[in-house]
Every structure is written in structure tokens, then in C-alpha cells.
Design a protein around this motif. Structure first.
Motif, short mmCIF file in Angstrom:
data_model
loop_
_atom_site.label_atom_id
_atom_site.label_comp_id
_atom_site.label_asym_id
_atom_site.label_seq_id
_atom_site.Cartn_x
_atom_site.Cartn_y
_atom_site.Cartn_z
N LEU A 182 -34.42 22.37 -9.06
CA LEU A 182 -33.07 22.42 -9.61
C LEU A 182 -32.29 23.55 -8.97
N LEU A 183 -30.98 23.43 -8.99
CA LEU A 183 -30.13 24.56 -8.61
C LEU A 183 -30.20 25.55 -9.77
N ILE B 128 -38.48 24.43 -5.33
CA ILE B 128 -37.07 24.33 -5.71
C ILE B 128 -36.84 22.89 -6.12
N GLY C 188 -37.96 14.09 -2.20
CA GLY C 188 -37.39 15.44 -2.23
C GLY C 188 -36.89 15.91 -0.88
N TYR D 103 -28.57 29.82 -0.56
CA TYR D 103 -29.26 29.68 -1.84
C TYR D 103 -30.76 29.78 -1.65
N MET E 19 -45.41 22.26 1.39
CA MET E 19 -44.40 21.76 2.32
C MET E 19 -44.88 22.05 3.74
N PHE F 42 -24.43 19.43 -3.86
CA PHE F 42 -25.84 19.63 -3.50
C PHE F 42 -26.65 18.38 -3.86
N TYR F 43 -26.33 17.82 -5.01
CA TYR F 43 -27.08 16.65 -5.47
C TYR F 43 -26.90 15.46 -4.53
N ARG F 44 -25.67 15.23 -4.10
CA ARG F 44 -25.40 14.10 -3.23
C ARG F 44 -26.09 14.23 -1.88
N ARG F 45 -26.36 15.47 -1.47
CA ARG F 45 -27.09 15.69 -0.21
C ARG F 45 -28.59 15.71 -0.41
N ASN F 46 -28.99 15.46 -1.67
CA ASN F 46 -30.41 15.43 -2.04
C ASN F 46 -31.09 16.79 -1.83
N TYR F 47 -30.32 17.87 -1.99
CA TYR F 47 -30.93 19.20 -1.96
C TYR F 47 -31.68 19.47 -3.26
N ILE F 48 -31.20 18.88 -4.35
CA ILE F 48 -31.69 19.25 -5.69
C ILE F 48 -31.83 18.04 -6.61
N GLU F 49 -32.56 18.22 -7.70
CA GLU F 49 -32.72 17.21 -8.74
C GLU F 49 -31.66 17.37 -9.83
N CYS G 212 -39.87 17.83 -6.34
CA CYS G 212 -39.61 19.11 -5.69
C CYS G 212 -38.84 18.85 -4.40
N HIS G 213 -37.78 19.61 -4.17
CA HIS G 213 -36.98 19.37 -2.96
C HIS G 213 -37.28 20.34 -1.84
N SER G 214 -37.74 21.51 -2.20
CA SER G 214 -38.12 22.46 -1.16
C SER G 214 -39.06 23.49 -1.77
N VAL H 12 -35.73 14.29 1.87
CA VAL H 12 -34.59 13.66 2.55
C VAL H 12 -33.38 14.58 2.41
N ARG H 13 -32.66 14.82 3.52
CA ARG H 13 -31.45 15.65 3.45
C ARG H 13 -30.28 14.85 4.01
N PHE H 14 -29.37 14.48 3.11
CA PHE H 14 -28.21 13.72 3.58
C PHE H 14 -27.15 14.64 4.16
N GLU I 67 -32.72 24.25 5.48
CA GLU I 67 -33.15 25.58 5.06
C GLU I 67 -34.33 26.08 5.87
N TRP J 10 -26.25 26.04 0.89
CA TRP J 10 -27.64 25.68 0.58
C TRP J 10 -28.61 26.63 1.27
N PHE K 285 -27.96 6.58 -6.18
CA PHE K 285 -26.58 6.59 -5.67
C PHE K 285 -26.04 5.16 -5.53
#
Lengths: 267, 412
Positions: B56-57, B54, A137, A230, A249, B97-104, B44-46, A139-141, A259, A227, A171
Motif C-alpha cells: 500500500l501507499l 510494499i 504486483g 517514495y 523480489m 499510483f494505483y493505475r500504474r500498478n505501483y500499489i494495492e 506485494c508490489h515491491s 507489472v508497471r504500467f 524503482e 514513486w 481496470f
């Protein structure tokens, strides 16, 4: 820095095969190690007391086979995962565990969680796996101009290799890099295969994890800003519960999260 | 154009935040053509400052709404900034957002724009764009809009991993009082349709391996707690029915947050009822993971959950004849009912007691709350209770300990 007792400190190359080779030698020579540490680790050792072991794949394989014969394949995996903490304490735990495993008849010892070393091993592996799950969760690309999705991480354990299969499945057509800034290596996926890479220079800013401004894709800052907004908008102020947030976290993971990072105010 | 999206994002995320569901669990899709996978455990991403995850978006398609429900922040009589996304904007946001792994993945909800059919059609269009346009295999959770055509709900179920219809108010009488344009039938119709089509899809897949999945992660709902006078017993009974009849995966409980300027149909609260909400989640856990029935947790004579002690402890104190439990001999089910012992610990105990005696030190090491469990287990090292339990004393002692340790609110 810790000063260790002079007798029988083993050093090895830091790999699991290297560690198993140490175990092989210690068994073979009936030596009781007082520490098993990677070469060049930040630990002071008195001169003349070191036994430096060259990694031997065939010896490591014999140890591994011994483990499988007395337990099962899942147990080898468990040892491997626990080993990724990289801590000298874990190495000693693994040594004690293996000694007991080889003293007991096959199939009995390794399931007995009342034994403190078995329990500690299961717990250690659990801790590592928990971190793997967390970083799936966290990792931030960031997208680069060359369409590579690059991320910096700084985990407690050496988990980057365990993360790779998850992101490869997710991916499969994209190029990505996950880089461990503490251990100074990463895994790169070129949309076909995984490889281990070491980067020269400062590809990532070590305080924020950002890639250099001139390497970023045009839309990178835009999506990062979205982001961050959000993250603020989805919070319910009336239910503020910092303790809960920090438990899920911990603060040590914040530095590379856009964030939560230093360049973003946290209420 | 970019500034516009940012503004919409701020409005429509803010308007979506009172829906408490966030999970990305229950679906497992391995790598396929395109991008994205789902994990059955969820990721969970955040975590926001309120301690919620968080994953999902979570966002609304629009916060325009034709309805005027007293408890809802988006009711038409509110003077609030309004916005609507376009299908392209939402799909674009999700995928980047998904490609940056912010969300599921995406959790798409909406106010009702024009009419239910139109709204459902817009949500489906976003999911279609993601699934077919971007070949996105990540998680999608959508609202089934009550009153929408069953064909549209069916299409939504084929696109999404999870659908949900929020009941919000636990009894029909109260629902009609607060939301005059709604009734239970409008909520239950899509819910029953979804549960039936899930069943059909499962049967079909037994015969034809490639027949399409219908909401593989099932459906969920949300109940608002504390806006209306229902008892906890009524709420748990309803939830229990939803788990067994409609086969829901999750029921979420949302402590009432007064989001609107005062409406005399709603109570005035200084704080959302967070302790009550937490106790309901604990009771829900007991039903889903500890094999409790709702009428074991509460009954006609005990209609409210105890705010001071957790529901399992309350159960044990009401049923002293079932304790103490002998950890060396008791069944897994019996051990699960000991206050302070969780699912993982119970499993470890059952799997390992043949190797030796389970000691108090070992229980502590596993994370068992020995200070609670000690009154309900047989153990050599503990002072003998001669098999007698005095619930009132135990209760007093544990509540006092809790008060000195500070109120705890943990569960997920």
C-alpha cells in the motif's frame, strides 16, 4: 544447444492443443517420444528423426476428455498451468504423467502425491502460479499519450494470458497492454475485450522497459519520479536486509521496475 | 506545485515508515463500477532494501502532532520538517499510483492535528474522495484516531477495508510513562467499537444482502517491542486476548528503533531487537495457524522466548512426553506440532499417507526441515531413539548446527 537422440522427436506448434495432438499420436502409434519440442525451438535435432505433428483440435479434445474422465476439470487446468513453463523437461513430465494417468483406473492416480510425477506436476504448476501472483504486483504500467496503460514484462514462464483476467477486473474502463518482451507478444484490452497482439519495432526499450519518450503522457515522468522517491523514503535504513529483499523480489525481475531499474541508483 | 508534492511525499512517507503493517489482505472485492479490486490473499508490489513488502501507499496525512510520545518520531518536541497533504493531493497520488500498478491501495495514518475529531475527519475526507469521487474499489487501510467521535470512526469503517488502532506499548503503566497524554481506555474504546460494529454488520448482512460492509478486512494493531521492560509472555498474552476478544486480524510487533535523540525514559540500543521480534512473529504464527494457545508457548515460569531456538522447537523440547509422532497414524493437529513441519507439509502428509509410506526423502522434497523434525518423528529409516528423547542433547546439537549455518531471520 543440446543434441537429442535420433529416435522419435516430436515437434508441434507450441500450443497446448498441439501438445495434446502429439500425445494422441504417440499413444495411437505406440511410440515413446524422446523429446517433445516446439517447432523452431533453439534445440539441435539430427535430420530425419523428427515427427512433425499438425495440431488437430479434435484429437486434442479427445485427449482432454480422457484426462477429465480419469480425473477432473481442475486437473486439466493444472496441466495447462504447468505447460506454460515452455520447458522441454516439463513436456516430458506431462507425457509421463499422462501415460500413467491413462494406465490407472479413473480417480485414483492423480491425487497420489507420493508418485514423483504427480508431485513434480503439482510443484511445476505451483511455480507458475507463484509467478502469476508475483507479476500481479510487478507489472508497471506507463501511460501513453493515447491514454493506454502499457507495461513490459519478462517472466520465466508464459504467464501473460493468466495475468489478463486480474487486470481486466481491476481496470474495466481503461485501455491497457501487457507485453512479454521475450516471447514477443502481449495482451491488449480495449476497455471491452481482450486480444493477443504482436508489436513491430521497438515499442519498449529492452533494457529499461520504457516506452518511447514521445509516446509518453505528460504526467508519466512526474508520477514515476514520485514513486522512485517514495520507494527510497519508506525504507528503514537501520533494518537493512538485502537477503530478504532478494528472496522476495529476485534480481531478474528488477529490470522493468522503475524503482529498481538501471536508470535509478540502488543503494 | 509538483515540487511541493514531491517534498511532502518525502517527509510524510519517511514519517510513516515505522508502522510495520503493510498487508493488503483479508478483503475480496470483485470488479464493480469504477476501478479497482481487492484480493483476499493480498499482493506485494515491491520490496524495500530492509526486506519489507510494499503493498500500500503507506503515508501520513500530516506529521504535525499535538502529542509528545517518547517513542514516536513525530512527537511535537522534535525539531523536524513538518508537512501536511491536502485531501486532493493524497487522493490524486493514490489513484495515479494505483493505475500504474505501483500499489494495492492506500494506508493512511496521521499525526494528530488540532484535535482527534478534526484529524479523523480529514482522513475520512480522503477516503470519501477516493470512494465516491474516483469510484475507487481498491484497498484502503486507515488509522482510527483515538479520542475521535464514534460517529467519525463509524464512517471510517464504512469507507475502509481495514482500520487499525495502535496500542504501541504493551502495558498501561508503561504507556502512561512514555505518552502522558494517552491511556489504554483511549485506545480500547475505538477498538471495541470497531469489533462490535463488525459483528453487527455481519449479522445485518445475513438478513439483508446489500447492507453495507464494515471494515471487511477487519482491524489490526501494533506493539513496540524492546522499548519497555514487558516480557514476551505479557506480550503474547495481550496478543492472544486481542485475537479472541477484539477479534483482531493481525497483531504486528515492531522491534524498537530509537528514532529520537536520547530520551532517558527509553533504553539505549545498538541495534533494533530483530531476533526477538522474529521470535514473537513465530509465536504469533503458532497461535494463528498451528492451534497453539499462548500459555502453551510461554507461561509464568518461562516468560521469555528462547532466542536460540524457535518457539515450536522450544515447546517440543519442554514436552518430550508428546513425541515422537508417528506420521502414519498421528492426527493433523499432532503433526502440526512437530518442529520443522509446516502447515502445507502437514496437509500433504495427512492427504497422502494412505497411498504409501512417507519417507525421509519425501519429507525433504516437500521442504520439511528434517534436521529438526527427525528427533520428533517415528520413521523406519531413521536411527531408532527407542521412544526416548533427550532434550538437552538435541538442543545442543541443533543450536550448534544453526550457528554454523549463520543466523536466520525468515518468516514473511
Amino acid at each position: 544447444m543440446k543434441v537429442l537422440t535420433p529416435e522419435c522427436v516430436f515437434t508441434y506448434d507450441g500450443s497446448l492443443d498441439g501438445f495434446f495432438t502429439v500425445v494422441f499420436h504417440a499413444f495411437h502409434d505406440r511410440t515413446e517420444p524422446s523429446a517433445i519440442i516446439p517447432r523452431g525451438a533453439n534445440t539441435q535435432i539430427p535430420l530425419g528423426s523428427i515427427i512433425d505433428v499438425d495440431t488437430s483440435v479434435s484429437k486434442a479434445t479427445r485427449v482432454r476428455k480422457g484426462v477429465v474422465d480419469r480425473s477432473d476439470n481442475r486437473n486439466v487446468r493444472l496441466l495447462h498451468v504447468a505447460f506454460l513453463t515452455g520447458m522441454p523437461e516439463t513436456n516430458m513430465l506431462l507425457w509421463r504423467y499422462l501415460k500413467k494417468l491413462f494406465q490407472h483406473p479413473p480417480g485414483y492416480f492423480f491425487r497420489n502425491m507420493l508418485d514423483e510425477d504427480v508431485y513434480a506436476l503439482v510443484q511445476t504448476a505451483r511455480r507458475v502460479r507463484k509467478e502469476v501472483h508475483r507479476f500481479q504486483g510487478f507489472v508497471r504500467f506507463q501511460k501513453t499519450k493515447d491514454q493506454i496503460y502499457a507495461a513490459a514484462i519478462d517472466p520465466d514462464n508464459d504467464v501473460v494470458k493468466l495475468l489478463a483476467p486480474h487486470f481486466r477486473a481491476r481496470f474495466p474502463d481503461r485501455k491497457w497492454l501487457i507485453y512479454d518482451t521475450r516471447r514477443k507478444y502481449g495482451i491488449y484490452f480495449d476497455a471491452e475485450k481482450l486480444s493477443q497482439v504482436e508489436l513491430k519495432g521497438e515499442a519498449f526499450d529492452l533494457t529499461t522497459g520504457h516506452i518511447q519518450q514521445n509516446a509518453r503522457a505528460m504526467d508519466e515522468d512526474y508520477y514515476r519520479t514520485l514513486w522512485q522517491h517514495y520507494y527510497e523514503a519508506i525504507n528503514i535504513m537501520e533494518r537493512k536486509n538485502h537477503r530478504q529483499m532478494r528472496a522476495s523480489m529476485p534480481k531478474r525481475y528488477w529490470k522493468y521496475l522503475p524503482e529498481k531499474g538501471a536508470n535509478w541508483q540502488t543503494g | 506545485m509538483k515540487a511541493k508534492v514531491l517534498k511532502k511525499l518525502n517527509i510524510l512517507a519517511d514519517a510513516a515508515k515505522y508502522d510495520v503493517s503493510c498487508s493488503s489482505s483479508g478483503s475480496s472485492r470483485a470488479a464493480a463500477a469504477g476501478e479497482g479490486t481487492t484480493k483476499s490473499a493480498g499482493i506485494c508490489h515491491s520490496f524495500t532494501e530492509d526486506g519489507r513488502c510494499i503493498s500500500l501507499l503507506k503515508i501520513l496525512y500530516t506529521n504535525h502532532c499535538i502529542y509528545d510520545c517518547a517513542y514516536c518520531v513525530n512527537r511535537r518536541s522534535n525539531d523536524k520538517p513538518r508537512a501536511s497533504f491536502t485531501v486532493e493531493e493524497l487522493a490524486d497520488l493514490t489513484i495515479h499510483f494505483y493505475r500504474r500498478n505501483y500499489i494495492e491501495g492506500l494506508f493512511l495514518s496521521s499525526g494528530v492535528l488540532r484535535n482527534p475529531d478534526y484529524t479523523m475527519e480529514q482522513l475520512n475526507a480522503v477516503a470519501r474522495k477516493l470512494r465516491n469521487g474516483y469510484r475507487f474499489n481498491g484497498y484502503i487501510h486507515m488509522k482510527a484516531i483515538p479520542g475521535a467521535d464514534p460517529l467519525l470512526v463509524h464512517e471510517a469503517g464504512l469507507l475502509a477495508d481495514r482500520l487499525s488502532v495502535n496500542i504501541e506499548i504493551p502495558t498501561e503503566k508503561q504507556l502512561i510513562r512514555l505518552a502522558p497524554e494517552k491511556d489504554f481506555a483511549s485506545v480500547y474504546r475505538p477498538m471495541n467499537q470497531i469489533s462490535q460494529q463488525m459483528l453487527i454488520s455481519k449479522e445485518e448482512r445475513k438478513k439483508y444482502r446489500h447492507s453495507p460492509r464494515f471494515t471487511p478486512a477487519g482491524q489490526s494493531t501494533q506493539l513496540i517491542v524492546g522499548a519497555t521492560p514487558e516480557t514476551d509472555y505479557t506480550i503474547l498474552k495481550l496478543a492472544s486476548g486481542l485475537y479472541s476478544q477484539q477479534k483482531l486480524k493481525r497483531v504486528y510487533y515492531s522491534g524498537f528503533v530509537p528514532v529520537n535523540a536520547h530520551d532517558k525514559r527509553l533504553p539505549v540500543l545498538k541495534q533494533p531487537p530483530l531476533v526477538r521480534e522474529n521470535r514473537l512473529y513465530q509465536a504469533d504464527w503458532l497461535m494463528r495457524f498451528y492451534h497453539f494457545r499462548h500459555n502453551e508457548i510461554l507461561d509464568e515460569n518461562h516468560t521469555q522466548l528462547d532466542q536460540q531456538v524457535d518457539p515450536k522447537l522450544a515447546y517440543a523440547l519442554r514436552n518430550p512426553h508428546l513425541y515422537p509422532v508417528d506420521l502414519d497414524k498421528a492426527t493433523y493437529e499432532e503433526i502440526l506440532r512437530v518442529p520443522g513441519i509446516g502447515v502445507r507439509s502437514a496437509k500433504i502428509i495427512v492427504a497422502n499417507r494412505r497411498y504409501g509410506r512417507i519417507t525421509v526423502a519425501y519429507l525433504k522434497k516437500m521442504g520439511v526441515a528434517v534436521k529438526r523434525a527427525r528427533y520428533f518423528i517415528l520413521c523406519r529409516e531413521l536411527p531408532q531413539t527407542s521412544g526416548m528423547i533427550y532434550p538437552e542433547q538435541i538442543r545442543k546439537r541443533l543450536v550448534r548446527q544453526n550457528a554454523s549455518a549463520g543466523e536466520q531471520l525468515t518468516l514473511f
